[in-house]
Design a protein around this motif. Structure first.
Motif, mmCIF file in Angstrom:
data_model
loop_
_atom_site.group_PDB
_atom_site.id
_atom_site.type_symbol
_atom_site.label_atom_id
_atom_site.label_comp_id
_atom_site.label_asym_id
_atom_site.label_seq_id
_atom_site.Cartn_x
_atom_site.Cartn_y
_atom_site.Cartn_z
ATOM 1 N N ASN A 148 49.384 99.544 32.768
ATOM 2 C CA ASN A 148 49.732 98.151 32.507
ATOM 3 C C ASN A 148 51.043 97.733 33.160
ATOM 4 O O ASN A 148 51.435 96.582 33.054
ATOM 5 N N CYS A 149 51.719 98.642 33.848
ATOM 6 C CA CYS A 149 53.038 98.324 34.378
ATOM 7 C C CYS A 149 53.119 98.505 35.887
ATOM 8 O O CYS A 149 52.490 99.400 36.449
ATOM 9 N N VAL A 150 53.887 97.642 36.513
ATOM 10 C CA VAL A 150 54.189 97.717 37.941
ATOM 11 C C VAL A 150 55.674 97.412 38.114
ATOM 12 O O VAL A 150 56.341 96.992 37.166
ATOM 13 N N LEU A 151 56.178 97.588 39.326
ATOM 14 C CA LEU A 151 57.577 97.266 39.611
ATOM 15 C C LEU A 151 57.666 95.912 40.296
ATOM 16 O O LEU A 151 56.804 95.553 41.097
ATOM 17 N N ALA A 152 58.718 95.162 39.975
ATOM 18 C CA ALA A 152 58.905 93.840 40.570
ATOM 19 C C ALA A 152 60.389 93.517 40.652
ATOM 20 O O ALA A 152 61.196 94.045 39.879
ATOM 21 N N HIS A 153 60.754 92.646 41.623
ATOM 22 C CA HIS A 153 62.114 92.119 41.649
ATOM 23 C C HIS A 153 62.344 91.361 40.343
ATOM 24 O O HIS A 153 61.402 90.796 39.780
ATOM 25 N N GLN A 154 63.570 91.310 39.894
ATOM 26 C CA GLN A 154 63.865 90.634 38.628
ATOM 27 C C GLN A 154 63.413 89.180 38.657
ATOM 28 O O GLN A 154 62.797 88.701 37.702
ATOM 29 N N TRP A 155 63.704 88.473 39.749
ATOM 30 C CA TRP A 155 63.329 87.054 39.764
ATOM 31 C C TRP A 155 61.830 86.862 39.860
ATOM 32 O O TRP A 155 61.277 85.931 39.296
ATOM 33 N N CYS A 156 61.149 87.728 40.581
ATOM 34 C CA CYS A 156 59.684 87.638 40.638
ATOM 35 C C CYS A 156 59.096 87.914 39.252
ATOM 36 O O CYS A 156 58.171 87.234 38.826
ATOM 37 N N ASN A 157 59.667 88.886 38.569
ATOM 38 C CA ASN A 157 59.240 89.214 37.210
ATOM 39 C C ASN A 157 59.486 88.019 36.286
ATOM 40 O O ASN A 157 58.624 87.642 35.490
ATOM 41 N N ASN A 158 60.647 87.400 36.409
ATOM 42 C CA ASN A 158 60.964 86.241 35.566
ATOM 43 C C ASN A 158 60.015 85.086 35.840
ATOM 44 O O ASN A 158 59.670 84.328 34.932
ATOM 45 N N ALA A 159 59.592 84.940 37.092
ATOM 46 C CA ALA A 159 58.666 83.856 37.435
ATOM 47 C C ALA A 159 57.325 84.051 36.716
ATOM 48 O O ALA A 159 56.662 83.087 36.364
#
Length: 119
Positions: free
Chosen positions: A70-81
């Motif tokens: 259920n988890c992947v890695l993302a930039h903080q801002w992409c994650n926030n979006a």
């Protein structure tokens, strides 16, 4: 009040990094390419914006668990979006961001912050 990061989440994030996910799930850009040199104007903010976060595909608020599936890695801002979007909306966001010609959606915002600090 910010929630403390769970040890399980931090451990999973580190395993995903070690496992070789080289790029943000959403925008497709590698991590660390947008971090400014340590002593340049805006460096602290760029480090925060470009940091690697653990993204839950099914949000925890919607019942998603902190598991490798259920988890992947993302930039903080992409994650926030992505926030608390449902999975189909997150996949649509991924498609939209990955077509951004190699520039993450948060990069123009970071450039403005850097310009203000250097004036």
């Amino acid at each position: 009040m910010r929630k403390k990061k769970s040890k399980k989440g931090k451990s999973l994030r580190n395993r995903l990094i070690a496992g070789g996910q080289p790029a943000c799930f959403y925008c497709g850009l590698p991590f660390g390419n947008f971090i400014l040199p340590k002593h340049s104007p805006g460096a602290a903010k760029s480090r925060r914006f470009a940091c690697i976060t653990l993204e839950h595909l099914v949000a925890r608020s919607l019942g998603g668990e902190t598991t490798k599936e259920n988890c992947v890695l993302a930039h903080q801002w992409c994650n926030n979006a992505a926030a608390n979007m449902a999975l189909p909306d997150k996949l649509l966001l991924k498609e939209t961001l990955s077509k951004n010609n190699g520039v993450p959606p948060w990069w123009p915002v970071l450039q403005k912050i850097i310009e203000k600090q250097s004036v």
